[in-house]
Design an enzyme around this catalytic site. Structure first.
Site, PDB file in Angstrom:
ATOM      1  N   GLU A 234       2.014  71.559  10.400  1.00 34.68           N
ATOM      2  CA  GLU A 234       2.570  71.624  11.752  1.00 34.68           C
ATOM      3  C   GLU A 234       3.819  72.483  11.635  1.00 34.68           C
ATOM      4  O   GLU A 234       4.856  72.021  11.159  1.00 34.68           O
ATOM      5  CB  GLU A 234       2.867  70.200  12.232  1.00 34.68           C
ATOM      6  N   CYS A 268       9.922  71.870  17.684  1.00 33.84           N
ATOM      7  CA  CYS A 268       8.810  72.827  17.619  1.00 33.84           C
ATOM      8  C   CYS A 268       8.119  72.943  18.966  1.00 33.84           C
ATOM      9  O   CYS A 268       7.656  74.004  19.334  1.00 33.84           O
ATOM     10  CB  CYS A 268       7.830  72.426  16.528  1.00 33.84           C
TER      11      CYS A 268
HETATM   12  P1  NDP Z   1      12.028  74.348   6.206  1.00 31.65           P
HETATM   13  O1  NDP Z   1      10.638  74.622   6.618  1.00 31.65           O
HETATM   14  O2  NDP Z   1      12.613  75.176   5.147  1.00 31.65           O
HETATM   15  O3  NDP Z   1      12.118  72.800   5.757  1.00 31.65           O
HETATM   16  C1  NDP Z   1      11.147  71.824   6.075  1.00 31.65           C
HETATM   17  C2  NDP Z   1      10.773  71.031   4.831  1.00 31.65           C
HETATM   18  O4  NDP Z   1      10.085  71.883   3.912  1.00 31.65           O
HETATM   19  C3  NDP Z   1      11.973  70.485   4.064  1.00 31.65           C
HETATM   20  O5  NDP Z   1      11.634  69.245   3.508  1.00 31.65           O
HETATM   21  C4  NDP Z   1      12.181  71.529   2.985  1.00 31.65           C
HETATM   22  O6  NDP Z   1      12.874  71.028   1.871  1.00 31.65           O
HETATM   23  C5  NDP Z   1      10.750  71.875   2.647  1.00 31.65           C
HETATM   24  N1  NDP Z   1      10.549  73.195   2.045  1.00 31.65           N
HETATM   25  C6  NDP Z   1      11.192  74.343   2.338  1.00 31.65           C
HETATM   26  N2  NDP Z   1      10.709  75.355   1.601  1.00 31.65           N
HETATM   27  C7  NDP Z   1       9.737  74.841   0.818  1.00 31.65           C
HETATM   28  C8  NDP Z   1       8.878  75.395  -0.183  1.00 31.65           C
HETATM   29  N3  NDP Z   1       8.907  76.673  -0.493  1.00 31.65           N
HETATM   30  N4  NDP Z   1       8.016  74.560  -0.804  1.00 31.65           N
HETATM   31  C9  NDP Z   1       7.970  73.266  -0.486  1.00 31.65           C
HETATM   32  N5  NDP Z   1       8.760  72.684   0.444  1.00 31.65           N
HETATM   33  C10 NDP Z   1       9.630  73.465   1.103  1.00 31.65           C
HETATM   34  O7  NDP Z   1      12.926  74.382   7.501  1.00 31.65           O
HETATM   35  P2  NDP Z   1      14.479  74.798   7.639  1.00 31.65           P
HETATM   36  O8  NDP Z   1      15.252  73.568   7.735  1.00 31.65           O
HETATM   37  O9  NDP Z   1      14.905  75.782   6.626  1.00 31.65           O
HETATM   38  O10 NDP Z   1      14.434  75.529   9.056  1.00 31.65           O
HETATM   39  C11 NDP Z   1      14.085  76.912   9.151  1.00 31.65           C
HETATM   40  C12 NDP Z   1      13.268  77.175  10.387  1.00 31.65           C
HETATM   41  O11 NDP Z   1      12.043  76.453  10.312  1.00 31.65           O
HETATM   42  C13 NDP Z   1      13.868  76.705  11.701  1.00 31.65           C
HETATM   43  O12 NDP Z   1      14.812  77.586  12.190  1.00 31.65           O
HETATM   44  C14 NDP Z   1      12.638  76.560  12.548  1.00 31.65           C
HETATM   45  O13 NDP Z   1      12.277  77.808  13.047  1.00 31.65           O
HETATM   46  C15 NDP Z   1      11.586  76.078  11.581  1.00 31.65           C
HETATM   47  N6  NDP Z   1      11.419  74.603  11.625  1.00 31.65           N
HETATM   48  C16 NDP Z   1      10.414  74.093  12.370  1.00 31.65           C
HETATM   49  C17 NDP Z   1      10.275  72.734  12.468  1.00 31.65           C
HETATM   50  C18 NDP Z   1       9.193  72.150  13.271  1.00 31.65           C
HETATM   51  O14 NDP Z   1       9.338  71.033  13.764  1.00 31.65           O
HETATM   52  N7  NDP Z   1       8.080  72.828  13.408  1.00 31.65           N
HETATM   53  C19 NDP Z   1      11.184  71.803  11.822  1.00 31.65           C
HETATM   54  C20 NDP Z   1      12.197  72.437  11.018  1.00 31.65           C
HETATM   55  C21 NDP Z   1      12.282  73.791  10.950  1.00 31.65           C
HETATM   56  P3  NDP Z   1      14.475  71.334   1.678  1.00 31.65           P
HETATM   57  O15 NDP Z   1      15.149  70.719   2.847  1.00 31.65           O
HETATM   58  O16 NDP Z   1      14.789  70.664   0.394  1.00 31.65           O
HETATM   59  O17 NDP Z   1      14.602  72.813   1.646  1.00 31.65           O
END
Ligand code: NDP
Length: 460
Positions: A234, A268
């Site tokens: 998602e 989102c």
């Molecule tokens: P991320 O996608 O980076 O973080 C979401 C989760 O994924 C966190 O638990 C993070 O861990 C983990 N993660 C990040 N990179 C990896 C990887 N390479 N492998 C495995 N796990 C990973 O979101 P951000 O907080 O950086 O936000 C960036 C952008 O993402 C936002 O500006 C928005 O556009 C989008 N976003 C969308 C969401 C939604 O509800 N669809 C929610 C959040 C973000 P860790 O925190 O340790 O990096």
């Protein structure tokens, strides 16, 4: 990224955590596997009893949990309490419906006979430990949306939460433990994203679900693909909000404000692109902009705050870059487009008009209180603009014309079409997207069956 609670309202680091070492990760994976062996054989009634208990405890903790979430990621406190209530409701919904959603399906007698059987059943069996990689924006809801159906199906959960919400992550583990779930049924792994690959490659982990950004989704899905493990993704969204001439423009403009700034715009399924028929464009733009300007921005702990700080300094600078890029390329600022004075990662509610396809904000997700306005000459153009996005999570359409409703429901590239209202998830209805918004569905019967071994039981 360090695992820490940093208050977005003032930038203060309140608590930092050591990431789990290899030995502790191993202990937890082993506990998950051991728990699954027993837990998979429990009855729906027993699982429901535990999940109801967890919902009751969560409601008792409502005020404290809400404060933790607001402290960790800055959401307005009223919205944090509403999130808690929504979670308890979803837990109860799955506790009450899982047995019926996963009941054995008896095939038609003629089809059983045709296959040479006296009887054929389809049975939904659990898969095993499922890894959930979750984001900070709805730190409780995103997890419960996975955990409630997973636990009711007989799976066990391993949570890798976002690094900026460790206290919420630990609270969730404690909640399921206090509710009486076997040790190992739901565990939090305090690890950075760099450790996700190792956990996912471990043979004891059977599947993964991720909510978050596209790069994170791609990384997890690539590893899972390599390991031939099922995933549900998602990812982001840039949902359209279409307003046609027959709409109640006042109500549409009012709802548009909430649809854009819920959770300080970091959702989102927030409406992000407002596509308005030229006949009602000026009326809508005026009311919508007035609504955005009137929002109360401030301390998220204040009861009447409507827009809090963004969750991180980077979150704000990413958003600011998207706005600056659009303004430099000719977008018109109807309101906002600035940082308020003072500490904390605040950004003023912003409306941009004259947005063109060459601007980054046209293609990328604006994760904060920033709206883009588009003018459409007719229905065809409205649909074309709505679909001109890499994302396809949900969509909102405002019209009283049933033929138009049919066209939107047929042609919008999205996992949801919400007519005369804003997108909001509900446990009974499927939730998820198409295109770069991901695949698979959460919630409803579709969600609970994603992590099941759909087994054919054939009787000769
Ligand atoms: P991320 O996608 O980076 O973080 C979401 C989760 O994924 C966190 O638990 C993070 O861990 C983990 N993660 C990040 N990179 C990896 C990887 N390479 N492998 C495995 N796990 C990973 O979101 P951000 O907080 O950086 O936000 C960036 C952008 O993402 C936002 O500006 C928005 O556009 C989008 N976003 C969308 C969401 C939604 O509800 N669809 C929610 C959040 C973000 P860790 O925190 O340790 O990096």
């Amino acid at each position: 990224m360090p695992i820490a609670t940093v208050n977005p309202a003032n930038g203060e680091t309140l608590k930092t955590y050591e990431a789990l070492g290899a030995e502790e990760i191993e202990r937890r994976l082993a506990a998950a596997e051991t728990a699954f062996r027993t837990y998979r054989t429990t009855s729906f009634a027993e699982r429901a009893r535990l999940l109801h208990r967890a919902a009751d405890l969560l409601e008792e903790d409502r005020r404290d949990v809400a404060r933790v979430m607001t402290t960790e990621m800055g959401k307005p406190i009223k919205q944090a309490r509403a999130e808690v209530a929504k979670c308890a409701k979803a837990m109860r919904w799955y506790a009450d419906h899982a047995e019926e959603l996963l009941a054995d399906e008896e095939s038609a007698e003629s089809e059983a006979k045709d296959s040479g059987a006296s009887r054929v059943l389809v049975r939904y069996r659990p898969l095993g430990p499922v890894l959930a990689v979750m984001p900070w924006n709805f730190p409780l809801w995103q997890v419960i949306r996975f955990a409630a159906p997973a636990l009711m199906a007989g799976n066990v959960g391993l949570l890798k939460h976002a690094s900026n919400v460790p206290q919420t992550a630990l609270y969730l583990e404690d909640l399921f433990h206090r509710a009486g779930f076997l040790e190992g049924c739901f565990q939090t792994l305090l690890i950075g994203s760099g450790k996700v690959e190792d956990v996912l490659r471990d043979g004891r982990v059977r599947a993964a679900t991720l909510t978050g950004s596209e790069p994170a989704g791609r990384a997890v899905a690539s590893v899972a693909g390599d390991e031939v493990k099922k995933t549900v993704l998602e990812l982001g969204g840039s949902d359209p909000f279409v307003v046609m001439p027959s709409a109640d423009v006042d109500r549409a403009a009012k709802t548009a404000v909430t649809a854009r700034v819920q959770n300080t715009g970091q959702s989102c399924i927030a409406a992000k692109r407002f596509i308005v028929h030229t006949d009602v464009f000026d009326a809508f733009a005026e009311r919508f902009t007035a609504g955005m300007e009137a929002l109360k921005v401030g301390d998220p702990m204040d009861e009447d705050t409507e827009v809090g700080p963004l969750s991180s300094e980077r979150g704000r600078s990413d958003l600011e870059e998207l706005v600056d890029d659009a303004v430099e390329a000719g977008a018109t600022v109807l309101c906002g487009a600035e940082r308020p004075e003072g500490s904390g990662w605040y950004y003023a509610p912003t409306v941009l008009a004259d947005v063109t396809p060459d601007m980054r904000i046209h293609r990328e997700e604006a994760f904060g209180p920033v709206a883009t306005l588009y003018r459409a000459a007719d229905l065809e153009e409205a649909i074309a603009i709505a679909n001109d996005s890499p994302f396809g999570l949900s969509s909102n359409v405002w019209t009283r014309d049933e033929d138009e409703v049919d066209r939107f429901a047929r042609d919008l590239e999205a996992g949801g079409v919400y007519v005369n209202g804003m997108t909001a998830s509900h446990p009974a209805f499927p939730f998820g997207g198409v295109k770069r918004s991901g695949y698979g569905r959460e919630l409803s019967g579709h969600g609970i069956r994603e992590f099941c071994n759909i087994t054919t039981v054939w009787h000769g």
